[in-house]
Design a protein around this motif. Structure first.
Motif, PDB file in Angstrom:
ATOM      1  N   LEU A 180      35.847  26.906  43.070  1.00  0.00           N
ATOM      2  CA  LEU A 180      36.717  26.207  42.301  1.00  0.00           C
ATOM      3  C   LEU A 180      35.904  26.108  40.683  1.00  0.00           C
ATOM      4  CD1 LEU A 180      39.124  24.288  41.371  1.00  0.00           C
ATOM      5  CD2 LEU A 180      37.997  22.369  42.265  1.00  0.00           C
ATOM      6  N   LEU A 181      34.989  25.659  40.692  1.00  0.00           N
ATOM      7  CA  LEU A 181      34.185  25.645  39.468  1.00  0.00           C
ATOM      8  C   LEU A 181      33.937  26.955  38.720  1.00  0.00           C
ATOM      9  CD1 LEU A 181      32.299  23.521  37.662  1.00  0.00           C
ATOM     10  CD2 LEU A 181      30.464  24.854  38.629  1.00  0.00           C
ATOM     11  N   ILE A 182      33.630  28.160  39.517  1.00  0.00           N
ATOM     12  CA  ILE A 182      33.402  29.356  38.950  1.00  0.00           C
ATOM     13  C   ILE A 182      34.754  30.067  38.479  1.00  0.00           C
ATOM     14  CG2 ILE A 182      33.180  30.747  41.089  1.00  0.00           C
ATOM     15  CD1 ILE A 182      31.433  31.162  37.867  1.00  0.00           C
ATOM     16  N   THR A 207      39.203  19.924  34.318  1.00  0.00           N
ATOM     17  CA  THR A 207      38.896  20.544  36.052  1.00  0.00           C
ATOM     18  C   THR A 207      37.492  20.612  36.033  1.00  0.00           C
ATOM     19  OG1 THR A 207      41.180  21.403  36.209  1.00  0.00           O
ATOM     20  CG2 THR A 207      39.455  22.125  37.586  1.00  0.00           C
ATOM     21  N   LEU A 208      36.762  21.222  35.039  1.00  0.00           N
ATOM     22  CA  LEU A 208      35.278  21.303  35.051  1.00  0.00           C
ATOM     23  C   LEU A 208      34.453  20.116  35.252  1.00  0.00           C
ATOM     24  CD1 LEU A 208      34.965  24.388  32.745  1.00  0.00           C
ATOM     25  CD2 LEU A 208      34.700  24.499  35.026  1.00  0.00           C
ATOM     26  N   GLN A 209      34.924  19.179  34.391  1.00  0.00           N
ATOM     27  CA  GLN A 209      34.497  18.173  34.242  1.00  0.00           C
ATOM     28  C   GLN A 209      34.488  17.094  35.653  1.00  0.00           C
ATOM     29  OE1 GLN A 209      36.373  16.552  30.453  1.00  0.00           O
ATOM     30  NE2 GLN A 209      34.777  16.913  29.262  1.00  0.00           N
ATOM     31  N   PHE A 210      35.785  17.141  35.760  1.00  0.00           N
ATOM     32  CA  PHE A 210      36.102  16.408  37.103  1.00  0.00           C
ATOM     33  C   PHE A 210      35.296  16.829  38.449  1.00  0.00           C
ATOM     34  CE2 PHE A 210      38.501  15.140  40.771  1.00  0.00           C
ATOM     35  CZ  PHE A 210      38.697  13.858  40.718  1.00  0.00           C
ATOM     36  N   THR A 211      35.147  17.977  38.381  1.00  0.00           N
ATOM     37  CA  THR A 211      34.520  18.792  39.398  1.00  0.00           C
ATOM     38  C   THR A 211      32.969  18.434  39.647  1.00  0.00           C
ATOM     39  OG1 THR A 211      36.007  20.397  39.656  1.00  0.00           O
ATOM     40  CG2 THR A 211      34.155  21.021  40.906  1.00  0.00           C
ATOM     41  N   SER A 212      32.441  18.668  38.413  1.00  0.00           N
ATOM     42  CA  SER A 212      30.933  18.616  38.424  1.00  0.00           C
ATOM     43  C   SER A 212      30.613  17.301  38.438  1.00  0.00           C
ATOM     44  CB  SER A 212      30.390  19.392  37.113  1.00  0.00           C
ATOM     45  OG  SER A 212      31.102  18.897  35.964  1.00  0.00           O
ATOM     46  N   ILE A 213      31.120  16.451  37.442  1.00  0.00           N
ATOM     47  CA  ILE A 213      30.651  14.968  37.357  1.00  0.00           C
ATOM     48  C   ILE A 213      30.927  14.363  38.413  1.00  0.00           C
ATOM     49  CG2 ILE A 213      30.930  12.918  36.162  1.00  0.00           C
ATOM     50  CD1 ILE A 213      31.047  14.776  33.576  1.00  0.00           C
ATOM     51  N   GLY A 214      32.225  14.693  39.272  1.00  0.00           N
ATOM     52  CA  GLY A 214      32.773  13.988  40.317  1.00  0.00           C
ATOM     53  C   GLY A 214      31.693  14.097  41.448  1.00  0.00           C
ATOM     54  N   VAL A 215      31.158  15.202  41.778  1.00  0.00           N
ATOM     55  CA  VAL A 215      30.158  15.609  42.688  1.00  0.00           C
ATOM     56  C   VAL A 215      28.852  14.706  42.545  1.00  0.00           C
ATOM     57  CG1 VAL A 215      28.689  17.391  43.613  1.00  0.00           C
ATOM     58  CG2 VAL A 215      31.092  17.794  43.273  1.00  0.00           C
ATOM     59  N   ILE A 216      28.460  14.793  41.279  1.00  0.00           N
ATOM     60  CA  ILE A 216      27.322  13.758  40.807  1.00  0.00           C
ATOM     61  C   ILE A 216      27.486  12.474  41.456  1.00  0.00           C
ATOM     62  CG2 ILE A 216      25.693  13.314  39.167  1.00  0.00           C
ATOM     63  CD1 ILE A 216      26.415  15.860  37.753  1.00  0.00           C
ATOM     64  N   VAL A 217      28.658  11.888  40.638  1.00  0.00           N
ATOM     65  CA  VAL A 217      28.858  10.434  41.183  1.00  0.00           C
ATOM     66  C   VAL A 217      29.084  10.168  42.439  1.00  0.00           C
ATOM     67  CG1 VAL A 217      30.544   8.845  40.544  1.00  0.00           C
ATOM     68  CG2 VAL A 217      29.863  10.176  38.642  1.00  0.00           C
TER      69      VAL A 217
END
Length: 228
Positions: A180-182, A207-217
């Motif tokens: 999804l990210l790439i 979408t990029l923000q939600f995916t990456s930051i969501g995984v970290i959180v």
């Protein structure tokens, strides 16, 4: 048309230009996502905190620093200003040396499964980011494997020197999120180069923000809850 990447959402809006570039080139939200995947692998085993930290630092150095520096060397479409190819290569090799030191320490200690994982990651690190072999490995599949699946495997390997069914399931989720990210990232960059439609660009950015930051959180919250 996008001339450089200092306007990206993950680049600090404060400090000198050189500072902003130095932080921006690390793609910290995406790097944090990969480090989180390595942590997910550790979570599938009876993990120790020191090894969790070790695998996190290893992936920060290897993919967060080295991969992104090599990516800037291998592509003409990602200018980062004052960072010359010589500087980028020096930083890459130093960072990769640190990652190798950590990986080999635990591999020879009691986790030899890290060796084949490390060999694969090293191959993809150079083949993907420097676009070697005529760019044959610069594709979504390589990204998914090296940034999603293998970090989970490595996280499990450093803890238990094994890959369980649970680890494979978690790796599948990490791979899907990486895909999804790439794919979103490629569309996002294409829109920024060719389009002035801010709404379309912004949707991809969210979408990029939600995916990456969501995984970290999620990763941080899980770790906190597990230690309560």
């Amino acid at each position: 048309m996008q001339k450089d990447r200092t306007s990206e959402w993950f680049v600090p809006k404060f400090g000198s230009r050189n500072f902003r570039i130095s932080v921006g080139i690390l793609f910290l939200p995406y790097t944090g996502m990969v480090v989180s995947f390595a942590a997910w692998g550790s979570f599938t085993a009876d993990f120790s905190t020191d090894r969790l930290v070790a695998i996190g630092v290893l992936y920060f150095l290897a993919l967060g620093v080295t991969a992104h520096c090599l990516d800037s060397i291998g592509s003409k479409t990602k200018p980062w200003g004052f960072l010359s190819k010589r500087k980028l290569m020096a930083i890459s090799l130093l960072s990769l040396g640190g990652a190798f030191a950590i990986g080999l320490h635990y591999a020879f200690l009691d986790s030899p499964l890290l060796i084949p994982i490390g060999i694969l990651e090293s191959f993809f690190l150079f083949a993907y980011n420097l676009e070697l072999f005529k760019g044959r490995f610069h594709n979504n599949l390589t990204f998914v494997v090296s940034w999603g699946v293998l970090p989970v495997f490595a996280g499990s390997a450093i803890q238990s020197n094994s890959i369980s069914f649970e680890t494979i399931m978690v790796a599948g989720i990490a791979g899907a999120l990486s895909y999804l990210l790439i794919t979103t990232s490629r569309k996002y960059k294409e829109l920024k180069r060719q389009s002035s439609d801010y709404s379309k660009i912004r949707r991809k950015e969210i979408t990029l923000q939600f995916t990456s930051i969501g995984v970290i959180v999620i990763t941080v919250c899980y770790l906190i809850v597990r230690h309560l």
